[in-house]
Design an enzyme around this catalytic site. Sequence first.
Site, PDB file in Angstrom:
ATOM      1  N   GLU A 120       0.827  -1.222   0.000  1.00 13.56           N
ATOM      2  CA  GLU A 120       0.000   0.000   0.000  1.00 13.56           C
ATOM      3  C   GLU A 120       0.851   1.258   0.000  1.00 13.56           C
ATOM      4  O   GLU A 120       1.850   1.353   0.714  1.00 13.56           O
ATOM      5  CB  GLU A 120      -0.897  -0.035   1.243  1.00 13.56           C
ATOM      6  CG  GLU A 120      -2.278   0.486   0.989  1.00 13.56           C
ATOM      7  CD  GLU A 120      -3.054  -0.366  -0.012  1.00 13.56           C
ATOM      8  OE1 GLU A 120      -3.036  -0.019  -1.218  1.00 13.56           O
ATOM      9  OE2 GLU A 120      -3.664  -1.348   0.401  1.00 13.56           O
ATOM     10  N   HIS A 121       0.426   2.220  -0.836  1.00 16.91           N
ATOM     11  CA  HIS A 121       1.158   3.470  -1.039  1.00 16.91           C
ATOM     12  C   HIS A 121       2.560   3.186  -1.566  1.00 16.91           C
ATOM     13  O   HIS A 121       3.546   3.796  -1.151  1.00 16.91           O
ATOM     14  CB  HIS A 121       1.162   4.321   0.242  1.00 16.91           C
ATOM     15  CG  HIS A 121      -0.210   4.873   0.523  1.00 16.91           C
ATOM     16  ND1 HIS A 121      -0.674   6.028  -0.076  1.00 16.91           N
ATOM     17  CD2 HIS A 121      -1.225   4.394   1.265  1.00 16.91           C
ATOM     18  CE1 HIS A 121      -1.928   6.242   0.322  1.00 16.91           C
ATOM     19  NE2 HIS A 121      -2.292   5.261   1.132  1.00 16.91           N
ATOM     20  N   SER A 140     -27.243   5.594 -15.264  1.00 14.68           N
ATOM     21  CA  SER A 140     -26.811   4.584 -14.309  1.00 14.68           C
ATOM     22  C   SER A 140     -28.045   4.043 -13.598  1.00 14.68           C
ATOM     23  O   SER A 140     -29.006   4.786 -13.364  1.00 14.68           O
ATOM     24  CB  SER A 140     -25.861   5.234 -13.310  1.00 14.68           C
ATOM     25  OG  SER A 140     -25.942   4.592 -12.066  1.00 14.68           O
ATOM     26  N   SER A 156     -13.988   1.809  -8.006  1.00 14.83           N
ATOM     27  CA  SER A 156     -15.048   1.959  -8.999  1.00 14.83           C
ATOM     28  C   SER A 156     -14.666   3.003 -10.050  1.00 14.83           C
ATOM     29  O   SER A 156     -15.064   2.886 -11.211  1.00 14.83           O
ATOM     30  CB  SER A 156     -16.374   2.317  -8.335  1.00 14.83           C
ATOM     31  OG  SER A 156     -16.196   3.411  -7.484  1.00 14.83           O
ATOM     32  N   GLU A 161      -7.509   9.941 -15.083  1.00 13.08           N
ATOM     33  CA  GLU A 161      -7.738  10.205 -13.651  1.00 13.08           C
ATOM     34  C   GLU A 161      -6.819  11.340 -13.158  1.00 13.08           C
ATOM     35  O   GLU A 161      -7.250  12.247 -12.456  1.00 13.08           O
ATOM     36  CB  GLU A 161      -7.472   8.913 -12.865  1.00 13.08           C
ATOM     37  CG  GLU A 161      -7.633   9.049 -11.377  1.00 13.08           C
ATOM     38  CD  GLU A 161      -8.939   8.480 -10.833  1.00 13.08           C
ATOM     39  OE1 GLU A 161      -9.551   7.639 -11.496  1.00 13.08           O
ATOM     40  OE2 GLU A 161      -9.318   8.890  -9.725  1.00 13.08           O
ATOM     41  N   ASP A 192      -4.611   0.676  -9.498  1.00 15.60           N
ATOM     42  CA  ASP A 192      -6.037   0.365  -9.612  1.00 15.60           C
ATOM     43  C   ASP A 192      -6.429   0.067 -11.061  1.00 15.60           C
ATOM     44  O   ASP A 192      -7.091  -0.931 -11.351  1.00 15.60           O
ATOM     45  CB  ASP A 192      -6.882   1.540  -9.097  1.00 15.60           C
ATOM     46  CG  ASP A 192      -6.545   1.886  -7.657  1.00 15.60           C
ATOM     47  OD1 ASP A 192      -5.881   1.075  -7.000  1.00 15.60           O
ATOM     48  OD2 ASP A 192      -6.946   2.976  -7.206  1.00 15.60           O
TER      49      ASP A 192
END
Length: 384
Positions: free
Chosen positions: A33-34, A67, A127, A161, A173
Amino acid sequence: MSNETRQAFTKAYGEKESIQTYFCPGRINLIGEHIDYNGGVVFPAALTLGITACISKREDDVVRFSSTTIPGMVEIRLRDTLSNKSSQNWANYPIGVLAFLQKEGYALSGADVMFSSTLPDGAGLSSSAAIEVLTAFMFLVENGHPEPNRVWLSTFAQKVENEFIGVNCGIMDQFSVANGKKGQGILLNCNNLDFRYVPIELGNYRLVILNTHKRRELADSKYNERRAECDEALAILNQSGTYPDLCSATTESVQSLISDPVIRARAIHVVTENQRVLEACRVLEEGNLVRFGQLLNESHFSLRDLYAVTGKELDVITEAARSHASCLGARMTGAGFGGCAIAIVEKNAIQEFIRIVTEMYESACGLVPSVYVSEIGEGLRKMS
Ligand code: GLA
């Protein structure tokens, strides 16, 4: 899910001659993580939970997004995607993808699209990466472009992103949702994007996701703060050495060269977490689940004490999980400050584990958690 999405599609847009269905999963990070923005190795896996989309191409340049969970339809012309953001925040992910695909020179036609999701909202199961990767893939395929290379697709979605949405995330991700394989974790080197699959064989144990339902409010600002602290650590180290990234430093060099206690703590997390990832994959391949579980715990403690990205809810829920005899280890997953944790739990004890963890967490934090027994699923794909 694809039938429901299709029904919602025809309800919103009417019957169409050709409706295609695509799916992109969310992800968990098992350990590492990170690390992705510090040039090390991470070990994520795709889930069976994810986002389904039904799409029908149009002759004009109008794109309509809907959606099943959010009311209202977002309509935009392809040529306006670069300059216009939607007031509906979620729609900016697919809009950004269309803007950037066109910037890269891809010719696109309009389309009607219905999304539906089995990923809990805002829980840190990626997501946003899923909707970006899914939108890019289906628009390219539907417009007759060659099926994109998935490593390219991941870096493309990360760029959207970073530059369109304005979140300075790493590659993990987008890479994991695009490249996931059923039953396999992805050991990914974030420096050069080399990767290999490692089977997640848990025998009598299962992977359990614990959703704290704590909103990740601070996540973006603290995320950027941590990135800046890591840059500072690397700059200090490079006054006396040549480290291409923070993960190539050693704990000894960090201890001796970085005097600021906060910056030093951040750097020690990064260096030791990177080593834990390699050990975790090794022990998993050897079938040593007990050590694998310990490494998950050590990862959480390091994220709590050195990197300071856990917070009360993630600490309480993982502590509750560890206190149950059936649990081999537990840690937060993703950016932190809320969202989800994962735990490795003996399968016959799962119901009792859920009951105890729910009780303990609710009484300490006043929130009711959601618990999912998770399957490692296949990455992005066309369904029909
Ligand atoms: C978020 C980011 C990833 C990664 C994790 C922390 O999920 O999107 O790139 O940095 O946090 O490991």
